[in-house]
Design a protein around this motif. Structure first.
Motif, mmCIF file in Angstrom:
data_model
loop_
_atom_site.group_PDB
_atom_site.id
_atom_site.type_symbol
_atom_site.label_atom_id
_atom_site.label_comp_id
_atom_site.label_asym_id
_atom_site.label_seq_id
_atom_site.Cartn_x
_atom_site.Cartn_y
_atom_site.Cartn_z
ATOM 1 N N TYR A 110 29.725 75.227 38.992
ATOM 2 C CA TYR A 110 28.358 74.806 38.656
ATOM 3 C C TYR A 110 28.210 73.308 38.904
ATOM 4 O O TYR A 110 27.281 72.866 39.591
ATOM 5 C CB TYR A 110 28.103 75.164 37.195
ATOM 6 C CG TYR A 110 26.728 74.874 36.634
ATOM 7 C CD1 TYR A 110 25.645 74.502 37.428
ATOM 8 C CD2 TYR A 110 26.506 75.017 35.257
ATOM 9 C CE1 TYR A 110 24.398 74.256 36.874
ATOM 10 C CE2 TYR A 110 25.255 74.776 34.692
ATOM 11 C CZ TYR A 110 24.210 74.389 35.504
ATOM 12 O OH TYR A 110 22.969 74.147 34.957
ATOM 13 N N LYS B 148 19.585 76.978 38.563
ATOM 14 C CA LYS B 148 20.792 76.350 39.078
ATOM 15 C C LYS B 148 20.842 76.482 40.601
ATOM 16 O O LYS B 148 20.233 77.398 41.176
ATOM 17 C CB LYS B 148 22.045 77.031 38.509
ATOM 18 C CG LYS B 148 22.177 77.047 37.010
ATOM 19 C CD LYS B 148 23.410 77.870 36.626
ATOM 20 C CE LYS B 148 23.565 77.993 35.131
ATOM 21 N NZ LYS B 148 24.742 78.826 34.754
ATOM 22 N N GLN C 147 21.468 68.691 36.458
ATOM 23 C CA GLN C 147 22.379 69.754 36.052
ATOM 24 C C GLN C 147 23.842 69.509 36.397
ATOM 25 O O GLN C 147 24.707 70.328 36.080
ATOM 26 C CB GLN C 147 21.877 71.089 36.595
ATOM 27 C CG GLN C 147 20.503 71.456 36.036
ATOM 28 C CD GLN C 147 20.039 72.841 36.407
ATOM 29 O OE1 GLN C 147 20.824 73.796 36.395
ATOM 30 N NE2 GLN C 147 18.761 72.977 36.737
#
Length: 362
Positions: free
Chosen positions: A267, A220, A255
Motif C-alpha cells: 500500500y 487507494k 495515503q
C-alpha cells in the motif's frame, strides 16, 4: 606587514560577499530571482526510506533524482515531540508551531492567517489537491481554522467563501450529507465554483473549480484510483497559471501515511510511486515555465519504515516497520527552481512557511 595583509584581505572579502546570519549559520546572500509560482508537494508520512522506495520499486527513474537542493526539516509540534499532520501542516501553512490536532490555530486556539489567505490578497491564485478527503488535516490547515482536526463539517464550511480557486479530492459527504442538512455544494456554486462530483474535468474553466470525487477519501492506488493525483495536478497548474500574478498550489499524497499506519508495504509503496509521478508533472511544468519553484517534503514520517536486508541476503530488500504511528525522524525537503537554495540545510517546520512567504512578498 602581516597585520596590514590580514586587514586588506578582510576588506576585500567583505566587499565581494554579502553575509547573513540566520538560524546560527553564516551564508552568502547573492542577488537572486524570486519565483512567480510555488508548488508545494507534501507526501504525508514520507520519510527518507519512503523516498528511497521510489528508487527501488519504480519502473522508471525516480523524479527525486532531478533535485539538486536537499534539506531536512525538524517536525516536532508545540505539544509533543512527535507531530501529527494537523500541527505540521499548520506550521507549513501559517508559520505557527502549535499543538497536535490544531487546524490553522495557535496554542490558544486563535486563528492564524494561512499562506493561502495572505497571498490571495496579492491576487495570487491558489489551489489545494489531496488523495484524502479535502477536509482532512493537511489540506484543511491551508484554508480552515478549527481547534480540532476531526471537526470535518466545520472545516468544510470554510470552503465556499474561501480564497481558494481550485480544489480537488474526496469528502463530498461533508458538503451534502451533513448533520445540519445544509448543502454546501449549492453554496459553492453561489460563490462562483464549478462543482464536479463524478469525474475530473478534462479542460480548464473560467470558473473556480470544486472537485469532490468520493464521499470520503479517494480510493487507494491498489483499488484502481489511477492517475487522479498527477492529472488533477496538471489540470490545476493549467488553470492557475492563467493568472498573470502567479499561483500557489499545495498537493498532498495523503495515503503514503495510511500505508505506514497499516504497516502495509505494498500500500505504502504504490502511493509513494503515485506521488513520485505527480512530482514529475510539477517539475516538467517548472522546467518549461522557468519561473516556478517546486518544493517537495513531508509533514512527518509514519511507520518507522525501513528498507532492510532480507535475512543475510544483501541483494534482497524486505520492507519493515517499527511502529503503527508516527516517528520523530526529520523529513527531507527537495527544491527546484528560482530561490531553491533557500530551502537547503536543517530547519524547523515553521521556517518552510517563512521561506515561502518571503518569496511572495513584493
Amino acid at each position: 606587514m602581516s597585520k596590514i595583509f590580514f586587514v586588506v584581505a578582510a576588506l576585500l572579502l567583505s566587499s565581494c560577499v554579502a553575509v547573513n546570519v540566520s538560524e546560527n549559520k553564516i551564508e552568502a546572500s547573492p542577488i537572486k530571482n524570486k519565483p512567480k509560482n510555488i508548488i508545494l508537494l507534501i507526501g504525508d508520512g514520507m520519510g527518507l526510506s519512503q523516498v528511497s522506495a521510489s528508487f527501488f520499486y519504480g519502473e522508471n527513474s525516480s523524479n527525486f533524482e532531478k533535485f539538486n537542493t536537499v534539506g531536512l526539516i525538524k517536525t516536532s509540534a508545540s505539544s509533543d515531540l512527535i507531530t501529527d499532520s494537523a500541527a505540521s501542516a499548520t506550521a507549513y501553512a501559517t508559520g505557527e508551531k502549535t499543538y497536535n490536532g490544531a487546524i490553522a490555530v495557535n496554542n490558544d486556539t486563535i486563528s492564524v492567517e494561512t499562506i493561502v489567505e495572505k497571498v490571495s490578497k496579492q491576487n495570487i491564485a491558489t489551489g489545494i489537491i489531496s488523495t484524502s478527503s479535502i477536509v482532512h488535516a493537511t489540506p484543511a490547515s491551508f484554508y480552515a481554522h478549527v481547534k480540532q482536526r476531526r471537526m470535518y463539517e466545520d472545516i468544510a464550511a470554510f470552503l465556499p467563501t474561501s480564497d481558494i480557486d481550485f480544489f480537488a479530492g474526496g469528502g463530498s459527504q461533508f458538503f451534502n450529507k451533513r448533520k445540519d442538512k445544509k448543502n454546501l455544494l449549492e453554496d459553492l456554486k453561489l460563490n462562483g465554483f464549478e462543482v464536479s462530483t463524478t469525474s475530473l474535468p478534462t479542460s480548464t474553466s473560467s470558473k473556480k473549480q470544486a472537485i469532490l470525487l468520493a464521499d470520503d477519501a479517494m480510493p487507494k492506488m491498489l483499488e484502481g484510483r489511477g492517475d487522479f493525483l498527477p492529472d488533477a495536478t496538471k489540470l490545476a497548474i493549467e488553470q492557475l497559471s492563467k493568472n498573470e500574478d502567479g499561483f500557489f498550489l499545495m498537493v498532498e499524497g495523503s495515503q503514503i501515511d495510511w500505508g505506514g499506519h497499516a504497516n502495509d508495504a505494498e500500500y505504502l509503496i504504490s502511493e509513494q510511486l503515485d506521488f513520485d509521478k505527480t512530482i514529475g508533472v510539477a517539475l516538467d511544468f517548472a522546467k518549461r515555465n522557468g519561473n516556478t519553484l517546486v518544493i517537495v517534503t513531508a509533514d512527518h514520517e509514519t511507520g518507522g519504515f525501513t528498507l532492510a536486508a532480507e535475512d543475510d541476503n544483501y541483494n534482497s530488500i524486505k520492507p519493515s516497520f517499527s511502529t503503527g504511528g508516527h516517528s520523530a525522524t526529520m523529513v527531507p525537503v527537495f527544491s527546484y527552481g528560482p530561490s531553491e537554495e533557500d530551502f537547503g540545510g536543517i530547519y524547523e517546520n515553521t521556517s518552510l512557511f517563512n521561506k515561502m512567504i518571503s518569496l511572495f512578498e513584493q
